[in-house]
Design a protein around this motif. Structure first.
Motif, short mmCIF file in Angstrom:
data_model
loop_
_atom_site.label_atom_id
_atom_site.label_comp_id
_atom_site.label_asym_id
_atom_site.label_seq_id
_atom_site.Cartn_x
_atom_site.Cartn_y
_atom_site.Cartn_z
N GLY A 288 -43.25 70.40 -9.99
CA GLY A 288 -42.40 69.76 -9.00
C GLY A 288 -42.34 70.45 -7.66
O GLY A 288 -41.66 69.97 -6.75
N VAL A 289 -43.06 71.55 -7.50
CA VAL A 289 -43.05 72.30 -6.23
C VAL A 289 -44.37 72.07 -5.50
O VAL A 289 -45.45 72.19 -6.09
N THR A 290 -44.29 71.73 -4.22
CA THR A 290 -45.49 71.52 -3.42
C THR A 290 -46.19 72.86 -3.19
O THR A 290 -45.60 73.79 -2.65
N VAL A 291 -47.46 72.93 -3.61
CA VAL A 291 -48.22 74.18 -3.48
C VAL A 291 -49.40 74.05 -2.52
O VAL A 291 -49.91 75.06 -2.03
N THR A 292 -49.82 72.83 -2.26
CA THR A 292 -50.95 72.61 -1.33
C THR A 292 -50.79 71.27 -0.64
O THR A 292 -50.38 70.29 -1.26
N VAL A 293 -51.10 71.24 0.65
CA VAL A 293 -51.18 69.98 1.40
C VAL A 293 -52.57 69.92 2.01
O VAL A 293 -52.99 70.83 2.73
N ALA A 294 -53.31 68.85 1.70
CA ALA A 294 -54.70 68.73 2.13
C ALA A 294 -54.89 67.60 3.13
O ALA A 294 -54.41 66.48 2.92
N SER A 295 -55.59 67.91 4.22
CA SER A 295 -55.97 66.93 5.24
C SER A 295 -57.47 66.70 5.15
O SER A 295 -58.21 67.59 4.73
N PHE A 296 -57.91 65.53 5.59
CA PHE A 296 -59.32 65.17 5.49
C PHE A 296 -59.85 64.61 6.80
O PHE A 296 -59.12 64.00 7.57
N SER A 297 -61.14 64.82 7.02
CA SER A 297 -61.85 64.18 8.13
C SER A 297 -63.11 63.56 7.57
O SER A 297 -63.74 64.14 6.66
N LEU A 298 -63.47 62.39 8.07
CA LEU A 298 -64.61 61.65 7.53
C LEU A 298 -65.76 61.58 8.51
O LEU A 298 -65.57 61.57 9.73
#
Length: 324
Positions: A288-298
């Motif tokens: 329940g704890v946020t450990v990673t936030v991922a952004s993407f580019s295409l």
């Protein structure tokens, strides 16, 4: 829009609502200049501290309080950028700008926790557009502080070079040259421009990110490789506070293998589809704890860049507000 508390102060200090009303714009400016919500909020707080440190006569002598606040905020950010470059040289691993949650998710996330008297977090004031796209912010990091300030003020916020000169302490011609140099950096880095149809682009990215999530959950290395550009790069930011790779992982097969390795080491990891800086991304939670936030580019219908922020100090907007 004025809050009731702001309106109530007007009887004591004429024009207070107008001054407070500049806060949203200043937070937007400072975040784009600094790439950090915490530093942006600090810069804006310092700006207002300097305003209220003046006497009433000094304040009334200022013809345009909004322009004064912007100038002061810009100068403070310029100083912060100068010291940040030195700090980031000592930073453990790669430095990635602080990711922003989607505004609607932010509001729903804090609806039950803030209370009527709770303060509004600066993330709620950020206008999400192409100038906070993670790919764009990463390119800004390669600019000199003066280039970044000149470019953001002129190309994003449309300030004339005569006003930018007041911030930078340079001539308008020099500021124009700085902004031009910044544009060349963006073009040379091939930073993505705003899509002709942003809605279709967002839908397309959402579908690709969903496929990526499902392949990762299934530990399907072949599917992951197929979704990644052959020359894709994964960059992670742990800030030395959590374990992660210290250098970018390059190549579709290497990234896929690394992701499968991570999935094996972290059983029970939950992946959620979320907007990150206005674009479809992923949030990883453990217990329940946020450990990673991922952004993407295409690029060409495949994922070409992944930015994974794991530094818990940069995940404050995602952890304090129940993003789930």
């Amino acid at each position: 829009m004025n809050t009731p508390s702001e309106a109530g102060h007007d009887g004591f200090e004429p024009g207070l609502s107008a001054i407070v009303g500049e806060r949203r714009k200043l937070i937007n400016l400072a975040y784009r200049l600094l790439g950090s919500l915490a530093e942006a909020e600090d810069a804006v707080q310092e700006t207002y501290a300097r305003w209220y440190a003046m006497s009433r006569q000094q304040q009334e002598a200022i013809e345009s309080p909004g322009a004064w606040l912007t100038t002061v905020a810009g100068r403070i950010c310029l100083d912060v950028l100068g010291s940040a470059r030195a700090r980031r040289e000592r930073y453990v691993g790669e430095w990635i700008p602080e990711p922003l949650p989607d505004r609607t998710e932010w509001i729903s996330g804090r609806a039950g926790g803030g209370g009527a008297g709770g303060s509004v977090d600066p993330a709620d004031r950020i206008t999400l557009d192409e100038s906070v796209n993670m790919a764009f912010l990463v390119v800004l990091e390669a600019m000199t502080p003066a280039e970044r300030v000149a470019f953001i003020l002129h190309d994003v916020f449309r300030y004339p070079f005569a006003e930018i000169a007041e911030v930078l302490g340079r001539t308008p011609v020099a500021c124009r040259q700085l902004a031009s140099s910044a544009r060349r950096r963006i073009h040379s880095a091939q930073a993505p421009a705003a899509p002709a149809d942003p809605v279709s682009a967002t839908v397309g990215q959402a579908g690709l990110v969903r496929d990526f999530k499902e392949a990762w959950e299934a530990k399907d290395i072949k599917a992951l490789v197929g979704l990644l550009d052959p020359d894709a790069t994964l960059t992670a930011d742990g800030g030395g506070l959590v374990g992660t790779v210290l250098r970018p992982v390059e190549g579709s097969e290497q990234i896929a293998q690394y992701l499968i390795h991570i999935a094996g080491k972290a059983p029970g990891l939950t992946l959620l589809e979320r907007k990150v800086n206005g674009r479809p991304g992923l949030v990883a939670q453990h217990s329940g704890v946020t450990v990673t936030v991922a952004s993407f580019s295409l690029t060409g219908g495949r994922i070409s860049r992944i930015w994974a922020v794991r530094n818990p100090e940069k995940l404050r907007p995602w952890t304090e507000n129940g993003q789930s």
